[in-house]
Design a protein around this motif. Structure first.
Motif, PDB file in Angstrom:
ATOM      1  N   LYS A 105      -9.020   9.676  30.672  1.00 42.83           N
ATOM      2  CA  LYS A 105      -9.622   9.210  31.910  1.00 42.83           C
ATOM      3  C   LYS A 105      -9.451  10.193  33.050  1.00 42.83           C
ATOM      4  CE  LYS A 105      -8.823   4.460  30.475  1.00 42.83           C
ATOM      5  NZ  LYS A 105      -8.044   3.256  30.668  1.00 42.83           N
ATOM      6  N   GLY A 106      -9.614  11.466  32.776  1.00 40.75           N
ATOM      7  CA  GLY A 106      -9.624  12.472  33.822  1.00 40.75           C
ATOM      8  C   GLY A 106     -11.034  13.010  33.968  1.00 40.75           C
ATOM      9  N   GLY A 107     -11.398  13.418  35.166  1.00 46.42           N
ATOM     10  CA  GLY A 107     -12.716  13.992  35.403  1.00 46.42           C
ATOM     11  C   GLY A 107     -12.623  15.111  36.413  1.00 46.42           C
ATOM     12  N   ARG A 108     -13.463  16.146  36.252  1.00 42.58           N
ATOM     13  CA  ARG A 108     -13.482  17.260  37.187  1.00 42.58           C
ATOM     14  C   ARG A 108     -14.835  17.942  37.136  1.00 42.58           C
ATOM     15  NH1 ARG A 108      -9.376  21.416  33.943  1.00 42.58           N
ATOM     16  NH2 ARG A 108     -10.840  22.010  32.263  1.00 42.58           N
ATOM     17  N   LEU A 109     -15.092  18.803  38.118  1.00 41.48           N
ATOM     18  CA  LEU A 109     -16.321  19.582  38.187  1.00 41.48           C
ATOM     19  C   LEU A 109     -15.958  21.065  38.111  1.00 41.48           C
ATOM     20  CD1 LEU A 109     -18.135  17.644  41.056  1.00 41.48           C
ATOM     21  CD2 LEU A 109     -18.450  17.381  38.584  1.00 41.48           C
ATOM     22  N   VAL A 110     -16.680  21.817  37.274  1.00 44.32           N
ATOM     23  CA  VAL A 110     -16.379  23.241  37.091  1.00 44.32           C
ATOM     24  C   VAL A 110     -17.659  24.063  37.250  1.00 44.32           C
ATOM     25  CG1 VAL A 110     -14.449  22.749  35.537  1.00 44.32           C
ATOM     26  CG2 VAL A 110     -16.735  23.126  34.588  1.00 44.32           C
ATOM     27  N   ASN A 111     -17.480  25.378  37.399  1.00 44.59           N
ATOM     28  CA  ASN A 111     -18.599  26.321  37.514  1.00 44.59           C
ATOM     29  C   ASN A 111     -19.531  26.005  38.676  1.00 44.59           C
ATOM     30  OD1 ASN A 111     -17.790  26.467  34.486  1.00 44.59           O
ATOM     31  ND2 ASN A 111     -18.970  28.334  34.853  1.00 44.59           N
ATOM     32  N   GLY A 112     -18.952  25.534  39.753  1.00 41.03           N
ATOM     33  CA  GLY A 112     -19.754  25.239  40.935  1.00 41.03           C
ATOM     34  C   GLY A 112     -18.875  25.331  42.165  1.00 41.03           C
ATOM     35  N   THR A 113     -18.863  24.259  42.963  1.00 38.60           N
ATOM     36  CA  THR A 113     -18.014  24.174  44.141  1.00 38.60           C
ATOM     37  C   THR A 113     -17.040  23.020  43.937  1.00 38.60           C
ATOM     38  OG1 THR A 113     -19.451  22.625  45.326  1.00 38.60           O
ATOM     39  CG2 THR A 113     -19.940  24.983  45.537  1.00 38.60           C
ATOM     40  N   THR A 114     -16.269  22.727  44.972  1.00 37.63           N
ATOM     41  CA  THR A 114     -15.334  21.607  44.895  1.00 37.63           C
ATOM     42  C   THR A 114     -16.058  20.303  44.588  1.00 37.63           C
ATOM     43  OG1 THR A 114     -13.901  22.694  46.515  1.00 37.63           O
ATOM     44  CG2 THR A 114     -13.538  20.345  46.148  1.00 37.63           C
ATOM     45  N   CYS A 115     -17.268  20.160  45.097  1.00 38.61           N
ATOM     46  CA  CYS A 115     -18.002  18.900  44.973  1.00 38.61           C
ATOM     47  C   CYS A 115     -19.331  19.049  44.239  1.00 38.61           C
ATOM     48  CB  CYS A 115     -18.213  18.288  46.348  1.00 38.61           C
ATOM     49  SG  CYS A 115     -16.694  17.701  47.126  1.00 38.61           S
ATOM     50  N   SER A 116     -19.472  20.045  43.389  1.00 36.72           N
ATOM     51  CA  SER A 116     -20.660  20.167  42.556  1.00 36.72           C
ATOM     52  C   SER A 116     -20.318  21.010  41.337  1.00 36.72           C
ATOM     53  CB  SER A 116     -21.818  20.817  43.324  1.00 36.72           C
ATOM     54  OG  SER A 116     -21.516  22.171  43.632  1.00 36.72           O
ATOM     55  N   GLY A 117     -21.047  20.764  40.258  1.00 33.99           N
ATOM     56  CA  GLY A 117     -20.814  21.578  39.068  1.00 33.99           C
ATOM     57  C   GLY A 117     -21.025  20.811  37.778  1.00 33.99           C
ATOM     58  N   ILE A 118     -20.515  21.381  36.699  1.00 33.04           N
ATOM     59  CA  ILE A 118     -20.606  20.785  35.370  1.00 33.04           C
ATOM     60  C   ILE A 118     -19.496  19.751  35.219  1.00 33.04           C
ATOM     61  CG2 ILE A 118     -20.483  21.260  32.894  1.00 33.04           C
ATOM     62  CD1 ILE A 118     -21.430  24.120  33.567  1.00 33.04           C
ATOM     63  N   VAL A 119     -19.841  18.607  34.666  1.00 35.57           N
ATOM     64  CA  VAL A 119     -18.879  17.522  34.514  1.00 35.57           C
ATOM     65  C   VAL A 119     -18.030  17.745  33.259  1.00 35.57           C
ATOM     66  CG1 VAL A 119     -18.593  15.034  34.223  1.00 35.57           C
ATOM     67  CG2 VAL A 119     -20.463  15.927  35.645  1.00 35.57           C
ATOM     68  N   ASN A 148     -13.289  12.189  45.839  1.00 35.75           N
ATOM     69  CA  ASN A 148     -13.337  12.265  47.302  1.00 35.75           C
ATOM     70  C   ASN A 148     -14.438  13.211  47.765  1.00 35.75           C
ATOM     71  OD1 ASN A 148     -12.416  11.495  49.886  1.00 35.75           O
ATOM     72  ND2 ASN A 148     -11.174  13.347  50.066  1.00 35.75           N
ATOM     73  N   CYS A 149     -15.589  13.127  47.091  1.00 33.89           N
ATOM     74  CA  CYS A 149     -16.723  14.004  47.387  1.00 33.89           C
ATOM     75  C   CYS A 149     -17.966  13.225  47.807  1.00 33.89           C
ATOM     76  CB  CYS A 149     -17.035  14.870  46.166  1.00 33.89           C
ATOM     77  SG  CYS A 149     -15.905  16.268  45.932  1.00 33.89           S
ATOM     78  N   GLY A 150     -17.782  12.044  48.366  1.00 33.81           N
ATOM     79  CA  GLY A 150     -18.946  11.307  48.847  1.00 33.81           C
ATOM     80  C   GLY A 150     -19.701  10.607  47.728  1.00 33.81           C
ATOM     81  N   TYR A 151     -21.009  10.847  47.670  1.00 35.60           N
ATOM     82  CA  TYR A 151     -21.873  10.201  46.689  1.00 35.60           C
ATOM     83  C   TYR A 151     -22.717  11.268  45.987  1.00 35.60           C
ATOM     84  CZ  TYR A 151     -25.424  10.928  50.256  1.00 35.60           C
ATOM     85  OH  TYR A 151     -26.258  11.499  51.170  1.00 35.60           O
ATOM     86  N   ALA A 152     -23.399  10.896  44.907  1.00 35.12           N
ATOM     87  CA  ALA A 152     -24.208  11.843  44.143  1.00 35.12           C
ATOM     88  C   ALA A 152     -25.567  12.054  44.807  1.00 35.12           C
ATOM     89  CB  ALA A 152     -24.402  11.342  42.716  1.00 35.12           C
TER      90      ALA A 152
END
Length: 332
Positions: A105-119, A148-152
């Motif tokens: 149950k962990g999630g993160r975004l990579v290859n983008g910015t703090t609040c965008s990228g690949i899931v 803590n990145c708002g909404y999609a």
């Protein structure tokens, strides 16, 4: 193991010693030890140590011991322990823990910015990309909120893909969009199609709530004031760096749900108007807020903007939320 909890990841701590299971009696049971036990059981991290006898007294043996764990341990048995024996345990001294849940149950975004990228999500100790087949804006918004990145804003990204030799998880999250954490959504894996590395789920979130922009240069943030905690009180909004009042003629529980969701304060228990003695006299930031109840930010509802209000008209609104979500409590 953990006994008498609502899931396999919470309960009263029991130890196997000399071939016998017994309740752990630890006068100094603390979060570092609890955290290592949660990780050992593939239950994520320790969120809290419930007080009292939340998970019962237990039957049979009691093992007395004090574990002195460091942050980098992997098993409770690796921690120094003293005074291990068995006997009576005073009420409230049994070791308890509530863990966050299974480690996937962990999630993160990579290859983008703090609040965008690949899931990417985690199964056990392994991170992998999430297949896009069943990825939708509702699940994406939950992940943005969780980070803590708002909404999609979008789940389509053309750039940012790089070679990837790791696993591609086929999990499908069926979210309503109002959940606090991605793992609160229903999740299905069996029968889902496979993906290539370039068919991974992506998302572009609106950004950190305190710097998200709505309209030309309109920065927005929210708070509740005058209550017993940060999760209840009069609704106030910051526009152009100035805290202002929120007035409404038809304030209801749907509007309140949006406020509680945005503040990561659980769900709305009450929407109310403030009595005359508690009403404000300053600038008015919003008036006539009409929400469906599913929005992630109050500014996404139909609203009117006013910096002044006619004399005598004062309909300040308030909210009582259920409280901080476990996700927010752990993030803070």
């Amino acid at each position: 193991r953990l006994a008498n909890g609502s899931s396999a990841c919470s309960g009263r701590v029991e130890l196997l010693h000399g071939g016998t299971w017994g309740t752990l009696c630890d006068y100094l049971w603390d979060l570092p030890a609890a955290n290592i036990l949660c990780q050992q059981l593939d239950c994520g991290v320790a969120l809290l140590i419930p007080s009292g006898q939340s998970f019962g007294e237990g039957n049979g043996f009691v093992w007395n011991g004090t574990f002195s764990c460091k942050k980098n341990g992997t098993h409770l048995r690796d921690c120094p322990v003293r005074a291990l024996g068995h006997g009576e345990c005073p009420a409230g001294k049994e070791a308890h823990v509530a863990c966050s849940g299974e480690q996937w149950k962990g999630g993160r975004l990579v290859n983008g910015t703090t609040c965008s990228g690949i899931v990417e999500i985690r199964h056990g100790d392994t991170w992998g990309r999430l297949c896009h087949s069943h990825w939708n804006v509702e699940a994406a918004s939950v992940l943005c909120h969780q980070l803590n990145c708002g909404y999609a804003k979008s789940i389509q990204m053309e750039d940012g893909f790089v070679d990837w030799n790791g696993p591609i998880w086929r999990d499908a999250f069926h979210c309503e969009g109002t959940e606090s954490c991605l793992w609160h959504c229903a999740q299905v894996t069996l029968g889902n199609p496979t993906c290539s590395a370039k068919e991974a789920a992506t998302v572009t979130c609106s950004g950190k709530p305190e710097v998200a922009f709505y309209g030309p240069g309109l920065a927005e943030s929210l708070r509740l004031s005058g209550g017993e905690s940060r999760c209840d009180g009069r609704v106030e909004i910051s526009l152009h760096g100035v805290w202002s009042r929120v007035l409404d003629d038809d304030w209801d529980i749907k509007d309140a749900h949006v406020v509680c969701r945005q503040l990561q304060c659980g769900t709305a228990e009450k929407a109310y108007y403030l009595p005359m003695s508690a009403r404000g006299t300053g600038l008015v930031g919003l008036r006539s807020v009409q929400c469906t109840g599913n929005e992630t930010q109050l500014m996404l509802c139909n609203t009117s903007h006013y910096q002044t209000v006619p004399t005598g008209v004062s309909e300040d609104v308030g909210v009582i939320c259920s409280g901080e979500s476990l996700c927010e409590r752990y993030r803070m």
